[in-house]
Design a protein around this motif. Sequence first.
Motif, PDB file in Angstrom:
ATOM      1  N   MET A   1       1.952  -8.101  13.147  1.00 18.49           N
ATOM      2  CA  MET A   1       2.759  -7.276  11.954  1.00 18.49           C
ATOM      3  C   MET A   1       2.736  -6.028  12.297  1.00 18.49           C
ATOM      4  SD  MET A   1       2.454  -7.550   7.849  1.00 18.49           S
ATOM      5  CE  MET A   1       2.405  -9.405   8.162  1.00 18.49           C
ATOM      6  N   PHE A   2       1.807  -5.512  12.589  1.00 23.40           N
ATOM      7  CA  PHE A   2       1.711  -3.710  12.721  1.00 23.40           C
ATOM      8  C   PHE A   2       1.791  -3.869  14.245  1.00 23.40           C
ATOM      9  CE2 PHE A   2      -0.312  -4.370   8.728  1.00 23.40           C
ATOM     10  CZ  PHE A   2      -0.389  -3.030   8.277  1.00 23.40           C
ATOM     11  N   GLY A   3       2.596  -2.733  14.678  1.00 24.22           N
ATOM     12  CA  GLY A   3       2.736  -2.364  16.058  1.00 24.22           C
ATOM     13  C   GLY A   3       1.876  -1.407  16.257  1.00 24.22           C
ATOM     14  N   THR A   4       2.233  -0.529  17.151  1.00 26.09           N
ATOM     15  CA  THR A   4       1.521   0.938  17.520  1.00 26.09           C
ATOM     16  C   THR A   4       1.649   1.776  16.383  1.00 26.09           C
ATOM     17  OG1 THR A   4       2.664   1.641  18.650  1.00 26.09           O
ATOM     18  CG2 THR A   4       0.743   0.461  19.983  1.00 26.09           C
ATOM     19  N   SER A   5       3.096   2.064  15.763  1.00 28.52           N
ATOM     20  CA  SER A   5       3.713   2.902  15.111  1.00 28.52           C
ATOM     21  C   SER A   5       3.340   2.453  13.221  1.00 28.52           C
ATOM     22  CB  SER A   5       4.340   3.614  15.357  1.00 28.52           C
ATOM     23  OG  SER A   5       4.446   4.376  16.296  1.00 28.52           O
ATOM     24  N   GLY A   6       3.238   1.071  13.265  1.00 33.79           N
ATOM     25  CA  GLY A   6       3.342   0.450  11.905  1.00 33.79           C
ATOM     26  C   GLY A   6       4.257  -0.825  11.707  1.00 33.79           C
ATOM     27  N   ILE A   7       4.974  -1.210  10.819  1.00 35.29           N
ATOM     28  CA  ILE A   7       5.428  -2.323  10.846  1.00 35.29           C
ATOM     29  C   ILE A   7       7.051  -1.578  10.712  1.00 35.29           C
ATOM     30  CG2 ILE A   7       6.465  -4.167   9.603  1.00 35.29           C
ATOM     31  CD1 ILE A   7       3.573  -3.841   7.674  1.00 35.29           C
ATOM     32  N   ARG A   8       7.718  -2.431  12.243  1.00 33.85           N
ATOM     33  CA  ARG A   8       9.085  -1.666  12.365  1.00 33.85           C
ATOM     34  C   ARG A   8       9.970  -2.960  12.465  1.00 33.85           C
ATOM     35  NH1 ARG A   8       8.945   3.907  15.737  1.00 33.85           N
ATOM     36  NH2 ARG A   8       7.188   4.438  14.222  1.00 33.85           N
ATOM     37  N   GLY A   9      11.294  -3.006  12.393  1.00 37.10           N
ATOM     38  CA  GLY A   9      11.705  -3.940  12.905  1.00 37.10           C
ATOM     39  C   GLY A   9      13.441  -4.115  11.680  1.00 37.10           C
ATOM     40  N   PRO A  10      14.251  -5.050  12.822  1.00 36.60           N
ATOM     41  CA  PRO A  10      15.699  -4.891  11.338  1.00 36.60           C
ATOM     42  C   PRO A  10      15.502  -5.609   9.679  1.00 36.60           C
ATOM     43  CG  PRO A  10      15.529  -6.322  13.593  1.00 36.60           C
ATOM     44  CD  PRO A  10      13.810  -6.023  13.517  1.00 36.60           C
ATOM     45  N   VAL A  11      16.338  -4.644   9.159  1.00 39.14           N
ATOM     46  CA  VAL A  11      16.469  -5.215   7.325  1.00 39.14           C
ATOM     47  C   VAL A  11      16.841  -6.159   7.249  1.00 39.14           C
ATOM     48  CG1 VAL A  11      17.366  -4.434   5.631  1.00 39.14           C
ATOM     49  CG2 VAL A  11      15.966  -2.174   7.579  1.00 39.14           C
ATOM     50  N   GLY A  12      16.570  -6.747   7.032  1.00 36.58           N
ATOM     51  CA  GLY A  12      17.289  -8.616   6.742  1.00 36.58           C
ATOM     52  C   GLY A  12      16.755  -9.132   7.265  1.00 36.58           C
ATOM     53  N   GLU A  13      15.960  -8.879   8.183  1.00 34.69           N
ATOM     54  CA  GLU A  13      15.372 -10.264   9.591  1.00 34.69           C
ATOM     55  C   GLU A  13      13.719  -9.925   9.135  1.00 34.69           C
ATOM     56  OE1 GLU A  13      17.387 -10.050  12.691  1.00 34.69           O
ATOM     57  OE2 GLU A  13      19.299  -9.296  12.063  1.00 34.69           O
ATOM     58  N   GLU A  14      13.081  -9.099  10.009  1.00 30.46           N
ATOM     59  CA  GLU A  14      11.619  -8.591  10.014  1.00 30.46           C
ATOM     60  C   GLU A  14      11.362  -7.867   8.780  1.00 30.46           C
ATOM     61  OE1 GLU A  14      10.785  -7.807  13.998  1.00 30.46           O
ATOM     62  OE2 GLU A  14      12.385  -8.935  14.432  1.00 30.46           O
ATOM     63  N   VAL A  15      11.676  -6.677   8.404  1.00 33.36           N
ATOM     64  CA  VAL A  15      11.801  -6.330   7.494  1.00 33.36           C
ATOM     65  C   VAL A  15      12.683  -6.742   6.344  1.00 33.36           C
ATOM     66  CG1 VAL A  15      11.114  -3.525   6.165  1.00 33.36           C
ATOM     67  CG2 VAL A  15      11.129  -4.226   9.321  1.00 33.36           C
ATOM     68  N   THR A  16      11.584  -6.881   5.150  1.00 30.34           N
ATOM     69  CA  THR A  16      12.621  -7.458   4.131  1.00 30.34           C
ATOM     70  C   THR A  16      11.546  -6.909   2.737  1.00 30.34           C
ATOM     71  OG1 THR A  16      11.119  -9.546   3.452  1.00 30.34           O
ATOM     72  CG2 THR A  16      13.224  -9.378   5.029  1.00 30.34           C
ATOM     73  N   ALA A  17      12.584  -6.267   1.344  1.00 36.08           N
ATOM     74  CA  ALA A  17      12.118  -6.226  -0.003  1.00 36.08           C
ATOM     75  C   ALA A  17      10.753  -7.273   0.026  1.00 36.08           C
ATOM     76  CB  ALA A  17      12.484  -6.004  -0.849  1.00 36.08           C
ATOM     77  N   ASP A  18      10.291  -8.610   0.318  1.00 37.23           N
ATOM     78  CA  ASP A  18       9.618  -9.171  -0.412  1.00 37.23           C
ATOM     79  C   ASP A  18       8.464  -8.662   0.838  1.00 37.23           C
ATOM     80  OD1 ASP A  18       8.219 -11.849  -1.132  1.00 37.23           O
ATOM     81  OD2 ASP A  18       8.495 -12.470   1.285  1.00 37.23           O
ATOM     82  N   LEU A  19       8.888  -8.254   2.075  1.00 33.86           N
ATOM     83  CA  LEU A  19       7.724  -7.450   3.320  1.00 33.86           C
ATOM     84  C   LEU A  19       7.037  -6.518   2.123  1.00 33.86           C
ATOM     85  CD1 LEU A  19       6.104  -7.659   5.035  1.00 33.86           C
ATOM     86  CD2 LEU A  19       7.666  -6.261   6.761  1.00 33.86           C
ATOM     87  N   ALA A  20       7.749  -5.812   1.739  1.00 29.39           N
ATOM     88  CA  ALA A  20       7.587  -4.135   1.477  1.00 29.39           C
ATOM     89  C   ALA A  20       6.720  -4.175  -0.069  1.00 29.39           C
ATOM     90  CB  ALA A  20       8.592  -2.954   0.919  1.00 29.39           C
ATOM     91  N   LEU A  21       6.979  -5.484  -0.629  1.00 33.34           N
ATOM     92  CA  LEU A  21       6.260  -5.574  -2.443  1.00 33.34           C
ATOM     93  C   LEU A  21       4.953  -6.187  -1.946  1.00 33.34           C
ATOM     94  CD1 LEU A  21       6.413  -6.707  -5.170  1.00 33.34           C
ATOM     95  CD2 LEU A  21       7.063  -8.097  -4.430  1.00 33.34           C
ATOM     96  N   SER A  22       4.857  -7.106  -0.474  1.00 35.91           N
ATOM     97  CA  SER A  22       3.207  -7.327   0.111  1.00 35.91           C
ATOM     98  C   SER A  22       2.483  -6.641   0.548  1.00 35.91           C
ATOM     99  CB  SER A  22       3.839  -8.442   0.600  1.00 35.91           C
ATOM    100  OG  SER A  22       4.240  -9.719   0.381  1.00 35.91           O
ATOM    101  N   VAL A  23       3.319  -5.244   1.137  1.00 45.58           N
ATOM    102  CA  VAL A  23       2.257  -3.666   1.085  1.00 45.58           C
ATOM    103  C   VAL A  23       1.724  -3.684   0.533  1.00 45.58           C
ATOM    104  CG1 VAL A  23       2.223  -2.245   2.455  1.00 45.58           C
ATOM    105  CG2 VAL A  23       3.859  -3.979   4.262  1.00 45.58           C
ATOM    106  N   GLY A  24       2.768  -3.157  -0.151  1.00 47.83           N
ATOM    107  CA  GLY A  24       2.548  -2.175  -2.303  1.00 47.83           C
ATOM    108  C   GLY A  24       1.112  -3.100  -2.784  1.00 47.83           C
ATOM    109  N   ARG A  25       1.559  -5.074  -2.552  1.00 42.76           N
ATOM    110  CA  ARG A  25       0.506  -5.165  -2.966  1.00 42.76           C
ATOM    111  C   ARG A  25      -1.090  -5.655  -2.589  1.00 42.76           C
ATOM    112  NH1 ARG A  25       3.361 -11.000  -4.088  1.00 42.76           N
ATOM    113  NH2 ARG A  25       4.007 -10.716  -6.561  1.00 42.76           N
ATOM    114  N   ALA A  26      -0.960  -5.783  -1.383  1.00 39.34           N
ATOM    115  CA  ALA A  26      -2.114  -4.724  -0.614  1.00 39.34           C
ATOM    116  C   ALA A  26      -2.488  -3.843   0.258  1.00 39.34           C
ATOM    117  CB  ALA A  26      -1.541  -5.725   1.384  1.00 39.34           C
TER     118      ALA A  26
END
Length: 478
Positions: A1-26
Amino acid sequence: MFGTSGIRGPVGEEVTADLALSVGRAVASEGATRIVVGRDPRVSGRLLADAAMAGAEECGADVIDLGMVATPTLARSVGWLDADAGIMVTASHNPTPDNGLKLWNPSGQAFDTDQREAISRRIESGDYELKRWDGIGSKSTQSDATDRHVEALVETIRRGADDGRAGDEDADDGSTDERVVNDRDADDGGEDGGNDEPLSGLTVVVDVGNGAGGLTADALAALGAHVLTLNAQPDGRFPGRPSEPTRENCRALCEFVAETDADLGIAHDGDADRMRAVTESGQFVQGDVQLALFARAVVSEGQRVAAPVNISLAVDDELEARGASLTRTRVGDVFVAERATEPDVVFGGESSGAWIWPDETLCPDGPLAACKLVALVAAAGSLDGLVSEIASYPLRRRSVELDDKYGAMARIEEAAVAEYADDRLTTTDGVHVAFDDGWFLVRASGTQPLIRLTAEARDEARTEELLDQAAGLIDGVR
């Protein structure tokens, strides 16, 4: 999930609001009760930041929304605001369609390997500490983080100038002060600082790249420099140039500096954690040369500088001449920062433009690097002159696009083990093969579906030969 500089990827594919919600929760579920959140100008940034804050609040954390800020501003603010963690929504230098999230500690250091793995485990298992209605966190805003960052930069450079003057007085031997600056008055009726400021007399062009790094111009102006800007309007579509400040992407900056009386140019990426430079003649400064200039300015005998395995032999030369040494890390500013926590490491950097002064912050701070470099030019008189003092060995890079980059790297490592002797081969981070007259490195990109090749030697022909050897390893496993 994490690369050498955090989580990155195309919005709407790898990076979504659901993922951001999960990061905040975690992050909140890992024990952070006060979290600072910021974003760069990317179009999707507000949506993702809102989702990350909602997830953190949902698990009981209080969040502080900084709005649009540079990544180093966010990283510094975690400690300034007595928070437990920071979440920066950014894809840094990645292309416009991408976005991502990077996590920060109060020290200004990015989450280390163990912390990133803990966050990944919670997200993958859905293990969150969700609160009842009366246990959710609160949200507040903070609007002065950028101003505070500017103040910190100005204080650092002024303090360095004062220390330098005190050193000159202590070493008074009857000689004259040979500090050289261009003989120009920076006061042209604007708001630049007075002529007693340490950067007075210098003209600096800052290419903000439509990102969040406009504070660099503010800090330099406060320090007395005359500042001109390019692409200064924040715009997450990056219409002025691509976000990454490469030689190719900074052609307009190079041409502008060369055609004016500017003393140097500065370029940032979208979130301003990177900084690259252009000399007064319009020469784009190689990252390894920049690293050598910063490193030699700060080291003393017995001290170390942290840099990745792909750094130039020229850096070793500069450090060795001063009784210092280079300690090599995995590629990625997070690994450089981890090494920079060791007490005798006084500087760390990557040739891509990430520079770390651990006494200031463990975050790569592009605006700090810009101010430090302009101060070096103020003392020396010419960036072209400084660059000419650093040895330049032929170093070549190439990238190969492969969807299965990690599978390919496993096969490449197996082939390299069979071909090269153990004393030449290192597989700590990719495949690094050393020779008496040079080296090459093959490693997977931490953020894109690429395998990157790097080679360096004492002459051009040998460099090309080593790069071809590296490419041959890839060809052999396709």
